[in-house]
Design a protein around this motif. Sequence first.
Motif, PDB file in Angstrom:
ATOM      1  N   GLY A  73      15.056  60.079  -1.371  1.00  0.00           N
ATOM      2  CA  GLY A  73      15.041  59.883  -2.646  1.00  0.00           C
ATOM      3  C   GLY A  73      13.969  58.663  -2.751  1.00  0.00           C
ATOM      4  O   GLY A  73      13.146  58.581  -3.561  1.00  0.00           O
ATOM      5  N   GLY A  74      14.061  57.647  -1.920  1.00  0.00           N
ATOM      6  CA  GLY A  74      13.129  56.758  -1.853  1.00  0.00           C
ATOM      7  C   GLY A  74      11.807  57.187  -1.593  1.00  0.00           C
ATOM      8  O   GLY A  74      10.625  56.601  -2.151  1.00  0.00           O
ATOM      9  N   ALA A  75      11.469  58.061  -0.617  1.00  0.00           N
ATOM     10  CA  ALA A  75      10.293  58.544  -0.390  1.00  0.00           C
ATOM     11  C   ALA A  75       9.669  59.513  -1.354  1.00  0.00           C
ATOM     12  O   ALA A  75       8.315  59.346  -1.688  1.00  0.00           O
ATOM     13  N   ALA A  76      10.463  59.847  -2.423  1.00  0.00           N
ATOM     14  CA  ALA A  76       9.988  60.717  -3.574  1.00  0.00           C
ATOM     15  C   ALA A  76       9.448  59.818  -4.767  1.00  0.00           C
ATOM     16  O   ALA A  76       8.828  60.347  -5.666  1.00  0.00           O
ATOM     17  N   LEU A  77       9.726  58.490  -4.697  1.00  0.00           N
ATOM     18  CA  LEU A  77       9.693  57.666  -5.871  1.00  0.00           C
ATOM     19  C   LEU A  77       7.868  57.396  -6.110  1.00  0.00           C
ATOM     20  O   LEU A  77       7.628  57.574  -7.265  1.00  0.00           O
TER      21      LEU A  77
END
Length: 441
Positions: A73-77
């Motif tokens: 999720g963090g990488a998708a932001l």
Amino acid sequence: MKRILSIALSGALCFSLAACGGSSSSTAASSAAETLTGTAKGFGGDVTATLTVENGTITACTLTGDGETPEIGGAALEELQQQVVDAGGYEIDGVSGATVTSNAVRQAVAQALGEEIQEEAASSTAAPEPAAPAENVQIEGGLQIGQSYTAAHGDSCFTEAVAVVKDDVIVAAYLDEFQFFASDAGITPVPNSDGGFGENYADGMVLGSKRVNADYYSDLMASHAGATTRIDDNYDAIQNYVVGKTIDEIDAAASDENAVDLVSGATLADTAGYLKAIAEAARNAQQNQAVEFNGDSSQLQLNVAYAAAHGDKCFTTAAALTDGENIILSYIDDFQFISSDEDVTGVPNSDAGFGENYADGVVLCSKRVNTEYYSANMSSKGGATVTIDGNFDAIQNHLNGMSIADATALADQENPVDSISGATLVDTAGYIHAVLTAAGE
């Protein structure tokens, strides 16, 4: 593009609600531009969207979510920020593998804009395609069976994988996971949870198999993460995918950043972890005794059963590969709690969220993994002359190739251990019955 389900796990049930309502605020930057802020619940905490709006158009979006998994999720932001600007609102495609975070971004953006999200936009998880049937593998020669325990999915459970191989080709596979649940959840716990084994649980917790409790666990997946595919159907899809492939091919698939897209019918974001677990079990199988079989894999069925084969302080996991009439291969292990002061290896995630559900001073262990420690105890306390893994192997080797009917008759003998060369366990009958349960008897 296949929409990927990311199962959020937190606490005993290991789930976080996706995209719950948050708050929004507006600060006028000028007559032509304003800053809008909205917040919604993501995978591991709040996801905040800060929008710059000029003349009714979103010109910039900043997303923060410190609690999101860094590599998912963090990488998708960053990508989601651009999607919001390009879409001019919350109607974004989302990022494959980060469904919970993507849904949180939609909600946060909608909150910031003071809009009510539309049902169809809120869910990016399309109905998955059905799982493809397993390949039919022609077999001529020896089959081998092996097992592995891994942390395929998060830190609050551990995975058991069983694989049958012909040389380096996977012929059959089986997946399951063990997780602690609230003791009042109404699940079916592992055997001996009401006996000595269960005395080692933390207060209010109980250990269960996700397959055995597939209805309960799948309902949680659906209500908390929007899942459209049951947990056992996901496992089955991954199992079907590996059949007919070499270990190297499974390793290659597991290294693909979109491994779940390769597996028809699977929606689990951690599909790669399950593929790695099966590959490890297959490599372990190559070290075990081979049994002759000629035919094709469509005749074979691999199943695993859990039993109280030996006392009330452990429970048994037993695998059986059958052709309908005969036990082609079998595999046995026990799980038992052992003092954490001893030099033992706990099951995966014993030092993480899973282990937080142990009573103080104990760790859950596989007897096979800790055969040196457990066998030394057997020798010192009971005068045993055969190691625990030697006993398990002796029972398996005797059952392998035996008809189910003959194995049933053996288990019903007064002292079946006397008929099995190399076995010394008084509870040998219990282990035979466990294998028979896996065989469908």
